[in-house]
Every structure is written in C-alpha cells, then in structure tokens.
Scaffold this motif. Structure first.
Motif: not given
Length: 206
Positions: A73, A75-76, A100-103, A105-106, A109
């Motif tokens: 995943d 996102e995590h 994605l729930q939080e694009p 965030k990805v 990264q």
C-alpha cells in the motif's frame, strides 16, 4: 444516458511518447491490464518494469507483464520502501492517483527519492468531464486541482495532454450555455473544462 468510456488503449500512443525513453526502471503505481508495459518493453526490452499494488489479486495479475511486483500500500509504505526505488527514471499513475485516499502523501514520498531528471507520468480522470463515469474516483480533480496537487508537493508540471477532447453533444453544449448565463463563468471556460475525459500529466521535481 451515459455513453461508454473510450478504450484505455486509445491512450497508449500519447502515454508512450510521454514516458522517458529506454528507462532503467519504471515504477507503476497500481496494476493494469499490462498493455502499456508490453508496448513500452517491446520498444525498450532492457528496461525494467515494477508494479506496486496493495491488492493481492491485482498484484498476481501484474506478474504476467512486470519484472517485479510488490504487494504494498503506497500510502502506508515507509521511507525504506521508497528509498530502494530512488534510481527509477519514472513513476506511472494510470488512473490510480485520484483513487488514493491521500495522493499528496504518496507524491511527497516520491519527491523525497526521485532523481532531478526523473518524472511522474499520470493519467488522471477529469472531474469536470461531461460524461462522468459510473464509478467515480475518490478524488474529484479538475485541471486546477491537478496542478495544485503537484506543485504543493514539490513538482512542476512540464507537459500536459488532454485526452478525448471530443466535440460536446448538442444537449451538453446547451446545458453549459445555460450554466454560463446563470453563473457568469465564460462559456469557453466551461467547455474547455468539460471536454477532456482525462489529463495526461508529466511532472518533474521543482
């Protein structure tokens, strides 16, 4: 009644011309039917293709066309996972960034590890498209939201292609004309926003 969505394969030409040539490694976020990977690797057989997908069945399907598959995943996933992909020449989000729930965030990264001459190529559904899909994406993004998303997370959009800029049906054009009269938004702006089904975005580190 909504019309069928255009075939994804119609986008292979623009996609292939936007991706970096002869890449050492391309990372695809989310499994697909593999058409893009097969076409690309037919041109550049020495390139390596990696797929990251959290779903076990999707990850298994990706093994048919990818050199490596990680069931993860994004996102995590932690810094260690992204760090080992720092030499990738490109990241591919083919209709997956907006799911994605939080694009952001990805993207943040990826930004930590991406090389200065590498890129992200993303096909993103246009939330303002006149013929909305039956399955709505999690994130409803128009072109302004797409640009802001990349800019806020350390990227600059260097190229953008409107996919499926087909003429609007007369009934849709009439509805947009009425909306323009009611809202004061220029008609040409509403038409420009409504025509593309997707945007194909190429972004590089800012």
């Amino acid at each position: 009644m909504s019309l069928p969505e255009p075939s994804h394969h119609a986008y292979l030409g623009p996609y292939l011309s936007t991706l970096p040539q002869n890449a050492r490694l391309l990372v695809q976020a989310g499994a697909t039917d593999g058409a893009l990977a097969r076409k690309y690797r037919a041109n550049y057989p020495a390139s390596s293709w990696l797929v990251a997908d959290a779903d076990a069945a999707q990850a298994q399907q990706a093994r048919e066309y990818a050199d490596r598959v990680h069931q993860v995943d994004l996102e995590h996933a932690g810094d260690t996972f992204y760090k080992h992909l720092e030499w990738a020449d490109g990241w591919i989000f083919d209709g997956t960034l907006e799911q994605l729930q939080e694009p952001g965030k990805v993207l943040a990264q990826v930004r930590k590890v991406i090389q200065c001459d590498a890129c992200i190529v993303a096909r993103i559904a246009n939330a303002r498209y006149w013929n909305a899909p039956a399955a709505q994406p999690r994130q409803h993004l128009g072109i302004d939201g797409i640009l802001a998303l990349f800019e806020q997370h350390g990227f600059r959009v260097v190229n953008g292609v409107m996919l499926n800029p087909a003429p609007l049906p007369p009934a849709v054009a009439d509805a947009l004309q009425l909306r323009a009269a009611q809202t004061g938004v220029p008609l040409d702006v509403l038409i420009d926003d409504a025509q593309p089904s997707h945007y194909l975005i190429k972004a590089m580190p800012a």
